[in-house]
Motif scaffolding. Sequence first.
Motif, PDB file in Angstrom:
ATOM      1  N   HIS A   1      27.012 123.500  32.075  1.00 15.18           N
ATOM      2  CA  HIS A   1      25.963 122.405  31.203  1.00 15.18           C
ATOM      3  C   HIS A   1      26.350 123.279  30.249  1.00 15.18           C
ATOM      4  O   HIS A   1      25.475 124.270  29.669  1.00 15.18           O
ATOM      5  N   LEU A   2      27.134 122.045  29.089  1.00 12.60           N
ATOM      6  CA  LEU A   2      27.514 122.345  28.243  1.00 12.60           C
ATOM      7  C   LEU A   2      26.821 120.852  26.812  1.00 12.60           C
ATOM      8  O   LEU A   2      26.902 119.987  27.555  1.00 12.60           O
ATOM      9  N   ALA A   3      26.408 121.368  26.098  1.00 14.59           N
ATOM     10  CA  ALA A   3      26.096 119.773  25.561  1.00 14.59           C
ATOM     11  C   ALA A   3      26.515 120.407  23.390  1.00 14.59           C
ATOM     12  O   ALA A   3      26.472 121.060  23.236  1.00 14.59           O
ATOM     13  N   VAL A   4      26.564 118.808  22.939  1.00 15.51           N
ATOM     14  CA  VAL A   4      27.026 118.628  21.905  1.00 15.51           C
ATOM     15  C   VAL A   4      25.801 118.079  20.819  1.00 15.51           C
ATOM     16  O   VAL A   4      25.485 116.920  21.117  1.00 15.51           O
TER      17      VAL A   4
ATOM     18  N   THR B   1      23.330 113.285  20.717  1.00 20.90           N
ATOM     19  CA  THR B   1      23.234 114.549  21.677  1.00 20.90           C
ATOM     20  C   THR B   1      24.721 114.082  22.779  1.00 20.90           C
ATOM     21  O   THR B   1      24.137 112.979  23.942  1.00 20.90           O
ATOM     22  N   SER B   2      25.510 114.687  22.996  1.00 25.35           N
ATOM     23  CA  SER B   2      26.226 114.656  24.511  1.00 25.35           C
ATOM     24  C   SER B   2      26.489 115.513  25.412  1.00 25.35           C
ATOM     25  O   SER B   2      26.474 117.065  24.958  1.00 25.35           O
ATOM     26  N   VAL B   3      26.411 115.247  26.679  1.00 29.77           N
ATOM     27  CA  VAL B   3      26.146 116.613  27.585  1.00 29.77           C
ATOM     28  C   VAL B   3      26.883 116.191  28.691  1.00 29.77           C
ATOM     29  O   VAL B   3      27.324 115.243  28.998  1.00 29.77           O
ATOM     30  N   ARG B   4      27.979 117.816  29.068  1.00 29.06           N
ATOM     31  CA  ARG B   4      28.814 117.231  29.572  1.00 29.06           C
ATOM     32  C   ARG B   4      28.509 118.744  31.069  1.00 29.06           C
ATOM     33  O   ARG B   4      27.676 119.171  30.507  1.00 29.06           O
ATOM     34  N   THR B   5      28.905 118.571  32.758  1.00 32.70           N
ATOM     35  CA  THR B   5      29.001 119.458  33.197  1.00 32.70           C
ATOM     36  C   THR B   5      30.131 119.930  33.864  1.00 32.70           C
ATOM     37  O   THR B   5      30.265 118.653  34.152  1.00 32.70           O
TER      38      THR B   5
ATOM     39  N   ALA C   1      34.111 127.996  27.510  1.00 31.14           N
ATOM     40  CA  ALA C   1      33.998 128.094  26.049  1.00 31.14           C
ATOM     41  C   ALA C   1      35.028 126.802  25.447  1.00 31.14           C
ATOM     42  O   ALA C   1      34.825 125.771  24.602  1.00 31.14           O
ATOM     43  N   ARG C   2      36.040 126.941  26.437  1.00 30.48           N
ATOM     44  CA  ARG C   2      37.444 126.237  26.155  1.00 30.48           C
ATOM     45  C   ARG C   2      36.453 124.232  26.297  1.00 30.48           C
ATOM     46  O   ARG C   2      36.494 123.446  25.185  1.00 30.48           O
ATOM     47  N   ALA C   3      35.461 124.028  27.512  1.00 31.75           N
ATOM     48  CA  ALA C   3      34.888 122.526  27.305  1.00 31.75           C
ATOM     49  C   ALA C   3      34.620 122.762  26.170  1.00 31.75           C
ATOM     50  O   ALA C   3      33.871 120.922  26.062  1.00 31.75           O
ATOM     51  N   ALA C   4      33.305 123.827  25.271  1.00 35.35           N
ATOM     52  CA  ALA C   4      32.694 123.726  24.357  1.00 35.35           C
ATOM     53  C   ALA C   4      33.410 123.106  23.375  1.00 35.35           C
ATOM     54  O   ALA C   4      33.460 122.395  22.451  1.00 35.35           O
ATOM     55  N   PHE C   5      34.247 123.633  23.184  1.00 34.16           N
ATOM     56  CA  PHE C   5      35.217 123.162  22.168  1.00 34.16           C
ATOM     57  C   PHE C   5      36.099 121.933  21.978  1.00 34.16           C
ATOM     58  O   PHE C   5      35.606 120.893  21.288  1.00 34.16           O
ATOM     59  N   ASP C   6      36.273 121.702  23.933  1.00 38.60           N
ATOM     60  CA  ASP C   6      37.524 119.961  24.309  1.00 38.60           C
ATOM     61  C   ASP C   6      35.538 118.985  23.129  1.00 38.60           C
ATOM     62  O   ASP C   6      36.026 117.830  22.811  1.00 38.60           O
ATOM     63  N   LEU C   7      34.817 119.367  24.028  1.00 40.59           N
ATOM     64  CA  LEU C   7      33.538 117.966  23.411  1.00 40.59           C
ATOM     65  C   LEU C   7      33.482 118.086  22.514  1.00 40.59           C
ATOM     66  O   LEU C   7      32.351 116.890  21.495  1.00 40.59           O
ATOM     67  N   LEU C   8      33.437 119.249  21.606  1.00 42.66           N
ATOM     68  CA  LEU C   8      33.172 119.316  19.866  1.00 42.66           C
ATOM     69  C   LEU C   8      34.192 118.061  19.339  1.00 42.66           C
ATOM     70  O   LEU C   8      33.695 116.959  17.871  1.00 42.66           O
ATOM     71  N   SER C   9      34.966 118.861  19.699  1.00 39.41           N
ATOM     72  CA  SER C   9      36.495 117.813  19.182  1.00 39.41           C
ATOM     73  C   SER C   9      35.956 116.557  19.157  1.00 39.41           C
ATOM     74  O   SER C   9      36.586 115.800  18.570  1.00 39.41           O
ATOM     75  N   ALA C  10      35.936 116.443  21.032  1.00 41.65           N
ATOM     76  CA  ALA C  10      35.297 114.171  20.461  1.00 41.65           C
ATOM     77  C   ALA C  10      34.860 113.902  19.845  1.00 41.65           C
ATOM     78  O   ALA C  10      34.593 112.749  19.833  1.00 41.65           O
ATOM     79  N   GLN C  11      34.178 114.586  20.126  1.00 39.62           N
ATOM     80  CA  GLN C  11      32.396 114.222  19.277  1.00 39.62           C
ATOM     81  C   GLN C  11      32.577 114.121  17.918  1.00 39.62           C
ATOM     82  O   GLN C  11      32.965 112.786  17.605  1.00 39.62           O
ATOM     83  N   LEU C  12      34.058 115.003  17.370  1.00 40.53           N
ATOM     84  CA  LEU C  12      34.143 114.457  16.224  1.00 40.53           C
ATOM     85  C   LEU C  12      35.388 113.635  15.930  1.00 40.53           C
ATOM     86  O   LEU C  12      35.590 112.898  14.493  1.00 40.53           O
ATOM     87  N   ALA C  13      36.027 112.872  16.406  1.00 42.62           N
ATOM     88  CA  ALA C  13      36.907 112.030  16.684  1.00 42.62           C
ATOM     89  C   ALA C  13      36.429 110.782  17.184  1.00 42.62           C
ATOM     90  O   ALA C  13      37.195 110.058  17.008  1.00 42.62           O
ATOM     91  N   GLU C  14      34.997 110.440  17.131  1.00 39.88           N
ATOM     92  CA  GLU C  14      34.459 109.713  17.155  1.00 39.88           C
ATOM     93  C   GLU C  14      33.762 109.055  15.939  1.00 39.88           C
ATOM     94  O   GLU C  14      33.745 109.748  15.066  1.00 39.88           O
ATOM     95  N   PRO C  15      34.079 107.721  15.729  1.00 36.36           N
ATOM     96  CA  PRO C  15      33.553 106.786  14.331  1.00 36.36           C
ATOM     97  C   PRO C  15      32.145 107.268  14.182  1.00 36.36           C
ATOM     98  O   PRO C  15      31.979 107.118  15.326  1.00 36.36           O
ATOM     99  N   VAL C  16      32.220 107.160  13.159  1.00 42.23           N
ATOM    100  CA  VAL C  16      30.839 107.224  12.801  1.00 42.23           C
ATOM    101  C   VAL C  16      29.974 105.850  12.269  1.00 42.23           C
ATOM    102  O   VAL C  16      30.263 105.012  12.042  1.00 42.23           O
ATOM    103  N   THR C  17      28.755 105.678  13.033  1.00 42.86           N
ATOM    104  CA  THR C  17      28.187 104.604  12.907  1.00 42.86           C
ATOM    105  C   THR C  17      26.944 104.547  13.005  1.00 42.86           C
ATOM    106  O   THR C  17      26.035 106.033  12.976  1.00 42.86           O
ATOM    107  N   ALA C  18      26.860 103.646  11.755  1.00 40.40           N
ATOM    108  CA  ALA C  18      24.820 103.983  10.843  1.00 40.40           C
ATOM    109  C   ALA C  18      24.123 103.496  11.686  1.00 40.40           C
ATOM    110  O   ALA C  18      23.993 102.685  12.193  1.00 40.40           O
TER     111      ALA C  18
END
Length: 176
Positions: free
Chosen positions: A131-134, A140-144, A159-176
Amino acid sequence: MDSARPVNPLADLLGVDPESLTSLIATLRDRGETVATAESLTAGLVAAALTSVPGASAVVRGGLVVYATQLKTDLAGVAADALAEHGAVHPLIAEQLAAGARTTCRSSWGIGLTGVAGPDPQDGVAPGVVHLAVAWGGGTSVRTIEVSGNRHQVRAAAARAAFDLLSAQLAEPVTA
């Protein structure tokens, strides 16, 4: 050998594209953001891989190795009642680890990982369950994931999944 391609033996060992790690660090730097980790089954591998990139000190605030269950509470702020109810390997624990890393290290982003590397089950959870989360200021985004293989393969996949999850969240548009 292409001299423009980053050389990163740790990334290679984990099966991570060194260029993607370099890009991840560059994205955080360009955004003026920071990251921290709270790691159980990976025991610091994620922080080590992030800091293997030249210039990472500008964005990596630190990491908590919380291999022992009690340290999840003591260092990362995981709720003792959540641990008592769910055990150390649960999506809620990963979520709280990520939030705890972010809070403890005063970073923009927190990464939390918990799971069973094996070879034996832990608290009824099979080896290979991760289980990993960012966590960030907006949520927060959680993935199993479930990984087949030995301890190294499970930890590297986490570790790879953690980098992928962080990268995916960084690519999301910022919402106010």
